[in-house]
Design an enzyme around this catalytic site. Structure first.
Site, mmCIF file in Angstrom:
data_model
loop_
_atom_site.group_PDB
_atom_site.id
_atom_site.type_symbol
_atom_site.label_atom_id
_atom_site.label_comp_id
_atom_site.label_asym_id
_atom_site.label_seq_id
_atom_site.Cartn_x
_atom_site.Cartn_y
_atom_site.Cartn_z
ATOM 1 N N GLU A 104 0.826 -1.216 0.000
ATOM 2 C CA GLU A 104 0.000 0.000 0.000
ATOM 3 C C GLU A 104 0.861 1.267 0.000
ATOM 4 O O GLU A 104 0.378 2.350 0.375
ATOM 5 C CB GLU A 104 -0.961 0.007 1.198
ATOM 6 N N HIS A 133 -2.791 2.344 8.291
ATOM 7 C CA HIS A 133 -3.899 1.568 7.735
ATOM 8 C C HIS A 133 -4.060 0.290 8.548
ATOM 9 O O HIS A 133 -3.067 -0.328 8.940
ATOM 10 C CB HIS A 133 -3.605 1.227 6.269
ATOM 11 N N HIS A 181 -7.352 -2.935 9.894
ATOM 12 C CA HIS A 181 -8.625 -3.610 9.610
ATOM 13 C C HIS A 181 -9.444 -3.788 10.894
ATOM 14 O O HIS A 181 -9.694 -4.917 11.317
ATOM 15 C CB HIS A 181 -8.351 -4.996 9.002
ATOM 16 N N GLU A 186 -17.389 11.975 22.557
ATOM 17 C CA GLU A 186 -16.061 12.459 22.164
ATOM 18 C C GLU A 186 -15.846 12.526 20.656
ATOM 19 O O GLU A 186 -14.929 13.209 20.198
ATOM 20 C CB GLU A 186 -14.998 11.505 22.722
ATOM 21 N N HIS A 240 -13.032 -3.361 3.814
ATOM 22 C CA HIS A 240 -11.584 -3.628 3.908
ATOM 23 C C HIS A 240 -10.993 -3.081 5.216
ATOM 24 O O HIS A 240 -10.416 -3.840 5.980
ATOM 25 C CB HIS A 240 -10.858 -3.027 2.685
#
Ligand code: 2HA
Ligand code: ZN
Length: 270
Positions: free
Chosen positions: A116, A139, A141, A169, A210
């Site tokens: 990525e 990144h 999951h 919050e 994803h």
């Protein structure tokens, strides 16, 4: 030259990857992190003129030429980062308009940066234009955010409003909201460009079915952003199938804006 494994940025990176794994956000080789480093901090540990090898990036990012990044490796498990940082992480410097990267340290088994990398580098370039202090793209999951993309409208305003309503919050932590991409093929320049486009208006970008991208000025802030959104998604997944008797109203959101000096994304509150 000092040992790079003792560098504060390295220690923090290893702790963050370990913590993300512990949160269940990075199964197997899931997830990736890139942390931009300052040349003067790198020079304490490494000679930038001594490249181990050069890796093509497959894209151009002229704004990032000469920039240094500590990045997780492709196919590598966050679970293992703490035990073998020099195999699972690498330090690179971009050159040739970002089309190549000199490897200065790491990827010791012959590996390279995350698949990525385009999304990371393009997101750095986009966020730096909004906030010159931005240093991190992350990144992962997280299960509840992912689950939410199966059952919730993917409209960004609606998705954000639901998250804001799940914990007091949220609007304080991410007043600009979250942006959402539809399912796209990962690891490509196309998803990189689409992510960077979304990063122009928010530090959180959901990749439907994803995971999520976060950006911020340091690892703690970026982790905290994702942590807060994931907490909200967890609450949503606990209540989505139940009648909603109470909520946080838009009037109450406006009170939070005033109290904490934040401004919600224009037009996303009534
Ligand atoms: O590298 O998370 O999106 C593993 C991933 C790809
Ligand atoms: Zn992923």
């Amino acid at each position: 030259m000092k040992d790079v494994l003792t560098a504060p940025f390295m220690v923090e990176m290893i702790r963050t990857a370990t913590n993300m794994y512990a949160h269940g956000w990075d199964e197997r080789n899931g997830g990736n992190i890139s942390l931009m480093l300052e040349e003067n901090e790198v020079r304490e540990y490494l000679d930038p003129e001594k490249a181990l090898r050069t890796i093509p990036t497959g894209f151009a990012a002229p704004e990032l030429e000469g920039k240094y990044f500590l990045v997780t490796g492709t196919g590598k498990y966050f679970k293992n980062v703490q035990y073998a940082p020099e195999v699972n992480l690498g330090i690179v410097r971009l050159k040739d308009r970002g089309q190549q990267a000199d490897l200065l340290w790491g990827y010791a088994d012959g590996g390279q940066f995350t698949s990525e990398f385009p999304a990371h580098m393009m997101s750095h370039a986009a966020r730096l234009k909004v906030n010159p202090e931005n240093r991190v793209v992350m990144h992962c999951h997280p299960a509840n955010l992912l689950a939410m993309t199966y059952v919730h409208d993917l409209d960004e305003k609606q998705f954000t409003r639901t998250l804001w309503q799940m914990c007091t919050e949220c609007i304080v932590v991410f007043p600009e909201g979250v942006n959402v991409l539809p399912w796209m093929l990962c690891g490509t320049n196309e998803i990189g460009e689409a992510t960077a486009e979304k990063m122009k208006t928010a530090r959180l970008v959901v990749w439907s079915q994803h995971g999520i991208y976060g950006a911020g000025k340091d690892l703690d802030e970026t982790f905290g952003l994702i942590e807060t959104a994931e907490k909200a998604a967890e609450i949503y997944m606990k209540i989505a199938h139940l009648p909603r008797v109470n909520t946080i109203t838009d009037d109450q959101m406006h009170l939070l804006e005033k109290r904490f000096g934040v401004k919600a994304r224009e037009g996303w509150l009534d």
